[in-house]
Design a protein around this motif. Structure first.
Motif, PDB file in Angstrom:
ATOM      1  N   ASP A   2       0.846  -1.197   0.000  1.00 52.85           N
ATOM      2  CA  ASP A   2       0.000   0.000   0.000  1.00 52.85           C
ATOM      3  C   ASP A   2       0.878   1.243   0.000  1.00 52.85           C
ATOM      4  OD1 ASP A   2      -2.059   1.826   0.338  1.00 52.85           O
ATOM      5  OD2 ASP A   2      -2.280   1.418   2.466  1.00 52.85           O
ATOM      6  N   SER A   3       0.551   2.196  -0.867  1.00 54.27           N
ATOM      7  CA  SER A   3       1.359   3.413  -0.985  1.00 54.27           C
ATOM      8  C   SER A   3       1.382   4.214   0.319  1.00 54.27           C
ATOM      9  CB  SER A   3       0.871   4.278  -2.142  1.00 54.27           C
ATOM     10  OG  SER A   3      -0.460   4.689  -1.940  1.00 54.27           O
ATOM     11  N   LEU A   4       0.294   4.191   1.085  1.00 59.92           N
ATOM     12  CA  LEU A   4       0.275   4.896   2.366  1.00 59.92           C
ATOM     13  C   LEU A   4       1.299   4.308   3.326  1.00 59.92           C
ATOM     14  CD1 LEU A   4      -0.981   7.009   4.260  1.00 59.92           C
ATOM     15  CD2 LEU A   4      -2.603   5.241   4.966  1.00 59.92           C
ATOM     16  N   VAL A   5       1.401   3.010   3.358  1.00 64.61           N
ATOM     17  CA  VAL A   5       2.370   2.328   4.227  1.00 64.61           C
ATOM     18  C   VAL A   5       3.795   2.704   3.816  1.00 64.61           C
ATOM     19  CG1 VAL A   5       3.255   0.065   4.935  1.00 64.61           C
ATOM     20  CG2 VAL A   5       0.786   0.432   4.752  1.00 64.61           C
ATOM     21  N   VAL A   6       4.040   2.722   2.517  1.00 67.25           N
ATOM     22  CA  VAL A   6       5.371   3.058   2.011  1.00 67.25           C
ATOM     23  C   VAL A   6       5.728   4.508   2.335  1.00 67.25           C
ATOM     24  CG1 VAL A   6       6.785   3.312  -0.061  1.00 67.25           C
ATOM     25  CG2 VAL A   6       5.317   1.311   0.200  1.00 67.25           C
ATOM     26  N   VAL A   7       4.808   5.435   2.070  1.00 65.71           N
ATOM     27  CA  VAL A   7       5.072   6.854   2.331  1.00 65.71           C
ATOM     28  C   VAL A   7       5.286   7.075   3.828  1.00 65.71           C
ATOM     29  CG1 VAL A   7       4.104   9.187   2.244  1.00 65.71           C
ATOM     30  CG2 VAL A   7       3.905   7.674   0.261  1.00 65.71           C
ATOM     31  N   ALA A   8       4.483   6.432   4.657  1.00 68.48           N
ATOM     32  CA  ALA A   8       4.638   6.558   6.110  1.00 68.48           C
ATOM     33  C   ALA A   8       6.005   6.034   6.547  1.00 68.48           C
ATOM     34  CB  ALA A   8       3.529   5.811   6.827  1.00 68.48           C
ATOM     35  N   VAL A  19       6.279   8.334  14.686  1.00 67.95           N
ATOM     36  CA  VAL A  19       4.974   8.942  14.900  1.00 67.95           C
ATOM     37  C   VAL A  19       3.911   8.153  14.157  1.00 67.95           C
ATOM     38  CG1 VAL A  19       5.897  11.257  15.245  1.00 67.95           C
ATOM     39  CG2 VAL A  19       5.277  10.524  12.961  1.00 67.95           C
ATOM     40  N   ALA A  20       2.704   8.216  14.674  1.00 73.63           N
ATOM     41  CA  ALA A  20       1.572   7.596  13.986  1.00 73.63           C
ATOM     42  C   ALA A  20       1.254   8.442  12.762  1.00 73.63           C
ATOM     43  CB  ALA A  20       0.373   7.522  14.911  1.00 73.63           C
ATOM     44  N   VAL A  21       1.130   7.800  11.630  1.00 73.17           N
ATOM     45  CA  VAL A  21       0.859   8.507  10.378  1.00 73.17           C
ATOM     46  C   VAL A  21      -0.391   7.907   9.756  1.00 73.17           C
ATOM     47  CG1 VAL A  21       1.740   9.006   8.072  1.00 73.17           C
ATOM     48  CG2 VAL A  21       3.300   8.983  10.015  1.00 73.17           C
ATOM     49  N   THR A  22      -1.336   8.780   9.410  1.00 67.50           N
ATOM     50  CA  THR A  22      -2.554   8.370   8.719  1.00 67.50           C
ATOM     51  C   THR A  22      -2.664   9.163   7.425  1.00 67.50           C
ATOM     52  OG1 THR A  22      -3.977  10.070   9.690  1.00 67.50           O
ATOM     53  CG2 THR A  22      -3.677   8.027  10.967  1.00 67.50           C
ATOM     54  N   ARG A  23      -3.681   8.875   6.643  1.00 63.02           N
ATOM     55  CA  ARG A  23      -3.912   9.640   5.407  1.00 63.02           C
ATOM     56  C   ARG A  23      -4.114  11.121   5.704  1.00 63.02           C
ATOM     57  NH1 ARG A  23      -4.119   7.194   0.894  1.00 63.02           N
ATOM     58  NH2 ARG A  23      -4.499   4.976   0.772  1.00 63.02           N
ATOM     59  N   ALA A  24      -4.686  11.428   6.860  1.00 73.75           N
ATOM     60  CA  ALA A  24      -5.007  12.815   7.208  1.00 73.75           C
ATOM     61  C   ALA A  24      -3.847  13.562   7.868  1.00 73.75           C
ATOM     62  CB  ALA A  24      -6.215  12.844   8.136  1.00 73.75           C
ATOM     63  N   THR A  25      -2.747  12.887   8.151  1.00 70.56           N
ATOM     64  CA  THR A  25      -1.599  13.541   8.781  1.00 70.56           C
ATOM     65  C   THR A  25      -1.038  14.593   7.840  1.00 70.56           C
ATOM     66  OG1 THR A  25      -1.052  11.517   9.983  1.00 70.56           O
ATOM     67  CG2 THR A  25       0.686  13.164   9.786  1.00 70.56           C
ATOM     68  N   ARG A  26      -0.940  15.825   8.333  1.00 64.85           N
ATOM     69  CA  ARG A  26      -0.430  16.932   7.524  1.00 64.85           C
ATOM     70  C   ARG A  26       1.090  17.028   7.665  1.00 64.85           C
ATOM     71  NH1 ARG A  26      -4.230  21.257  10.056  1.00 64.85           N
ATOM     72  NH2 ARG A  26      -3.599  19.938  11.763  1.00 64.85           N
ATOM     73  N   ASP A  30       1.286  18.637  11.381  1.00 66.76           N
ATOM     74  CA  ASP A  30       1.372  17.455  12.241  1.00 66.76           C
ATOM     75  C   ASP A  30       2.791  16.901  12.354  1.00 66.76           C
ATOM     76  OD1 ASP A  30      -1.408  17.571  12.673  1.00 66.76           O
ATOM     77  OD2 ASP A  30      -1.778  16.409  10.857  1.00 66.76           O
ATOM     78  N   LEU A  31       3.510  16.877  11.235  1.00 64.29           N
ATOM     79  CA  LEU A  31       4.866  16.309  11.248  1.00 64.29           C
ATOM     80  C   LEU A  31       5.946  17.371  11.370  1.00 64.29           C
ATOM     81  CD1 LEU A  31       4.527  13.580   8.473  1.00 64.29           C
ATOM     82  CD2 LEU A  31       4.399  13.282  10.949  1.00 64.29           C
ATOM     83  N   GLY A  32       5.601  18.623  11.078  1.00 70.08           N
ATOM     84  CA  GLY A  32       6.601  19.688  11.129  1.00 70.08           C
ATOM     85  C   GLY A  32       7.751  19.440  10.173  1.00 70.08           C
ATOM     86  N   LEU A  33       7.430  18.902   9.005  1.00 67.71           N
ATOM     87  CA  LEU A  33       8.459  18.537   8.029  1.00 67.71           C
ATOM     88  C   LEU A  33       9.256  19.761   7.596  1.00 67.71           C
ATOM     89  CD1 LEU A  33       8.848  15.638   6.975  1.00 67.71           C
ATOM     90  CD2 LEU A  33       7.801  16.372   4.858  1.00 67.71           C
ATOM     91  N   GLU A  34      10.547  19.672   7.693  1.00 70.63           N
ATOM     92  CA  GLU A  34      11.465  20.748   7.273  1.00 70.63           C
ATOM     93  C   GLU A  34      11.716  20.616   5.771  1.00 70.63           C
ATOM     94  OE1 GLU A  34      13.498  22.721   9.542  1.00 70.63           O
ATOM     95  OE2 GLU A  34      12.459  21.978  11.318  1.00 70.63           O
TER      96      GLU A  34
END
Length: 79
Positions: A2-8, A19-26, A30-34
C-alpha cells in the motif's frame, strides 16, 4: 505494498521519528516537516516510483501546501 504504508515508512526513516501517520496527517502542521526532509522525501519517491514531487508541489498554492497530507502524497504515488 500500500502506498500509504510506504510513504509513512519513508517519512519515519527521513525524520527519524516514530509517529503515527494516517492519510489525514499533515506534513506541515502534524509532522513539522522541514524543507530538507521534504527534499529527501522527493528524492526517495523519485528513486522508488519515478514521482516528481517538486513539480507536484510547484502546482499547489500556499494554502494547499500548508494542508498537504500523507494521503495526498500516497495518492500521487498511485496516480
Amino acid at each position: 505494498m500500500d502506498s500509504l504504508v510506504v510513504v509513512a515508512a519513508l517519512l519515519r526513516e527521513i525524520t527519524g521519528e516514530s509517529v503515527a501517520v494516517t492519510r489525514a496527517t499533515r506534513l506541515e502542521d502534524d509532522l513539522g516537516l522541514e524543507s530538507v526532509e521534504l527534499a529527501a522525501l522527493g528524492g526517495a519517491l523519485r528513486a522508488r516510483y519515478g514521482v516528481d514531487l517538486p513539480a507536484y508541489l510547484a502546482g499547489l498554492d500556499i494554502d494547499e501546501l500548508i494542508e498537504l497530507t500523507v494521503g495526498d502524497i500516497a495518492g500521487l504515488v498511485t496516480s
